[in-house]
Design a protein around this motif. Structure first.
Motif, PDB file in Angstrom:
ATOM      1  N   ARG A 167       0.827  -1.216   0.000  1.00 48.65           N
ATOM      2  CA  ARG A 167       0.000   0.000   0.000  1.00 48.65           C
ATOM      3  C   ARG A 167       0.859   1.263   0.000  1.00 48.65           C
ATOM      4  O   ARG A 167       0.362   2.357   0.257  1.00 48.65           O
ATOM      5  N   THR A 168       2.140   1.117  -0.279  1.00 47.36           N
ATOM      6  CA  THR A 168       3.040   2.262  -0.341  1.00 47.36           C
ATOM      7  C   THR A 168       3.634   2.374  -1.748  1.00 47.36           C
ATOM      8  O   THR A 168       3.436   1.490  -2.582  1.00 47.36           O
ATOM      9  N   SER A 169       4.374   3.451  -1.988  1.00 46.68           N
ATOM     10  CA  SER A 169       5.081   3.614  -3.263  1.00 46.68           C
ATOM     11  C   SER A 169       6.567   3.270  -3.111  1.00 46.68           C
ATOM     12  O   SER A 169       7.401   3.699  -3.897  1.00 46.68           O
ATOM     13  N   ASN A 170       6.903   2.451  -2.086  1.00 44.52           N
ATOM     14  CA  ASN A 170       8.308   2.088  -1.842  1.00 44.52           C
ATOM     15  C   ASN A 170       8.977   1.523  -3.092  1.00 44.52           C
ATOM     16  O   ASN A 170      10.133   1.811  -3.381  1.00 44.52           O
ATOM     17  N   GLU A 171       8.224   0.683  -3.809  1.00 43.16           N
ATOM     18  CA  GLU A 171       8.815   0.007  -4.963  1.00 43.16           C
ATOM     19  C   GLU A 171       9.248   1.007  -6.026  1.00 43.16           C
ATOM     20  O   GLU A 171      10.170   0.744  -6.800  1.00 43.16           O
ATOM     21  N   ALA A 172       8.585   2.186  -6.042  1.00 36.13           N
ATOM     22  CA  ALA A 172       8.969   3.219  -7.008  1.00 36.13           C
ATOM     23  C   ALA A 172      10.396   3.670  -6.783  1.00 36.13           C
ATOM     24  O   ALA A 172      11.049   4.177  -7.697  1.00 36.13           O
ATOM     25  N   PHE A 173      10.881   3.474  -5.569  1.00 34.58           N
ATOM     26  CA  PHE A 173      12.211   3.949  -5.234  1.00 34.58           C
ATOM     27  C   PHE A 173      13.147   2.794  -4.889  1.00 34.58           C
ATOM     28  O   PHE A 173      14.125   2.967  -4.181  1.00 34.58           O
ATOM     29  N   VAL A 218       2.856  15.553  -3.330  1.00 35.48           N
ATOM     30  CA  VAL A 218       2.175  14.962  -2.188  1.00 35.48           C
ATOM     31  C   VAL A 218       3.148  14.625  -1.070  1.00 35.48           C
ATOM     32  O   VAL A 218       2.878  14.865   0.096  1.00 35.48           O
ATOM     33  N   GLY A 219       4.310  14.060  -1.426  1.00 37.35           N
ATOM     34  CA  GLY A 219       5.237  13.600  -0.396  1.00 37.35           C
ATOM     35  C   GLY A 219       6.685  13.785  -0.783  1.00 37.35           C
ATOM     36  O   GLY A 219       7.021  14.430  -1.788  1.00 37.35           O
ATOM     37  N   GLU A 220       7.566  13.193   0.043  1.00 35.57           N
ATOM     38  CA  GLU A 220       9.007  13.345  -0.152  1.00 35.57           C
ATOM     39  C   GLU A 220       9.478  12.738  -1.471  1.00 35.57           C
ATOM     40  O   GLU A 220      10.401  13.241  -2.100  1.00 35.57           O
ATOM     41  N   ASN A 221       8.828  11.642  -1.898  1.00 31.78           N
ATOM     42  CA  ASN A 221       9.240  11.004  -3.148  1.00 31.78           C
ATOM     43  C   ASN A 221       9.077  11.962  -4.326  1.00 31.78           C
ATOM     44  O   ASN A 221       9.960  12.084  -5.175  1.00 31.78           O
TER      45      ASN A 221
END
Length: 398
Positions: A167-173, A218-221
């Motif tokens: 449920r996060t965008s961790n994989e994007a980074f 929206v966020g730090e990413n």
């Protein structure tokens, strides 16, 4: 009306380190009950007390302690998630595990830190997603308790980490198969709490005195990627999930144009009229995507596949596979569908500002995927982004 300051909490590294302290103390203090531990946050420079939920010796030289995440008044998906720390006293030499890429040896060989189940890893380097602040926190707090001859191995486990990571965008980074122990501070700022909105609006109003065009992230990413694309940090504003109120505040502040720059799985909600984007409050992402696909003539079979995807990223990949199989760029489903979504985001955002504060603000959108590649720029987003980047590079104000 008086607004009380929202209660802040602590970041995941703090609870992981607290559990490790408790487990080590349990081993070194002959199984004495431990209900709380004191921990130096380092950043900021203060000592806090963290509750310990459970603790037990699982081998003569190994103990396991459990804490639970408390991010404060923040709609954080890690709220109340258990954090385990297993501490093993090592004789003479540091023990290793089978997966060497998941071990992070500290500079001081007294401590070996391992990312266990639920801690993600960097798919490029293979290292556990345990970053500088977390490692510093463990090093400085645990070394104070160790004798010169002590050697310990700490394994951090997040039993719910893999599931939450979806449920996060961790994989994007580049972080896969779990969550990361990330952060530069021990304090978890209540980014989704109402009190934080006021701080964001203050930042926006300050920047509105210098710029007439801003980039909303929206966020730090998004902030990090925007800077790498040449957008000055002075012209970016973090919104967290408060996109609706921040759009209205921009109109009131006299901003003339806004670029919404973000992950497609978040910004797509605006195309459905959802202007507070936290998943606890509203979702509808796949429904919105499916509706745009249907409007552009995608087959029923593929519509059903899109609708049943677990994530918007999976749905995007399905559309990309259709484009690859068709072999024709002229019939690109990704381009058609995401142009439609981006255009709708622009239109609805402009209408949101106009309806609420009676101001006309030009809005453009730029959507990127989990690989940090831009999927689409709306027509307005492309124009505005080009001007902003040019302005940043040449130190001109818009």
């Amino acid at each position: 009306m008086n607004h009380s300051q929202p209660r802040s909490g602590y970041t995941l590294p703090v609870f992981a380190c607290a559990a490790a302290i408790a487990a080590f103390k349990y081993l070194s203090e002959n199984n004495q009950p431990i209900n709380t531990v004191e921990l130096d946050l380092i950043e900021p420079a203060q000592t806090v007390e963290i509750p310990i939920e459970q603790i037990a010796k699982i081998q003569p030289n190994t103990a396991l302690a459990v804490t639970r995440s408390d991010p404060g008044e923040n709609l954080d998906l890690t709220r109340n998630t258990p954090i385990w720390a297993m501490v093993e006293l090592i004789e003479n030499t540091v023990k290793t595990c089978e997966n060497q890429t998941n071990i992070i040896p500290e500079q001081n060989e007294q401590i070996t830190l391992i990312g266990g189940e639920g801690i993600g890893y960097d798919k490029n380097s293979g290292n556990s997603a345990i970053y500088r602040y977390a490692k510093q926190l463990f090093k400085e707090n645990l070394e104070r308790l160790l004798k010169p001859t002590d050697r310990i191995q700490i394994t951090i486990i997040l039993p719910e980490g893999r599931q939450l990571a979806k449920r996060t965008s961790n994989e994007a980074f580049g972080v896969v198969e779990g969550l990361s122990l990330l952060g530069t501070t021990g304090i978890s700022q209540p980014l989704s709490a109402p009190g934080q909105l006021e701080a964001y609006c203050e930042e926006l109003n300050q920047k509105a005195t210098q710029y007439k065009s801003l980039v909303f992230c929206v966020g730090e990413n998004g902030l990090d990627l925007a800077q790498k694309l040449g957008i000055s940090p002075e012209q970016t504003v973090k919104t967290a999930n408060w996109l609706g109120p921040m759009l209205a505040a921009a109109g009131l502040a006299g901003i003339e144009s806004i670029v919404l720059f973000g992950y497609h799985g978040k910004l797509i909600k605006l195309a459905g009229g959802i202007f507070h984007t936290h998943h606890h409050l509203a979702d509808g992402r796949l429904e919105i995507l499916t509706a745009h696909c249907a409007n552009l003539g995608l087959s029923t079979e593929n519509l059903q596949t899109i609708f049943q995807c677990e994530t918007t990223e999976a749905a995007l990949n399905h559309l990309r596979s259709l484009d690859q199989n068709s072999g024709s760029q002229n019939l690109s489903w990704v381009k058609q569908i995401y142009e439609s979504i981006a255009s709708t985001i622009d239109q609805r955002s402009e209408a949101y500002i106009r309806d609420r504060v009676q101001q006309q603000v030009m809005v453009g959108s730029v959507l990127f995927d989990r690989q940090r590649k831009i999927i689409i720029k709306s027509a307005a987003g492309d124009t505005l982004l080009t001007k902003i980047c040019y302005s940043s590079q040449n130190n001109h104000l818009l």
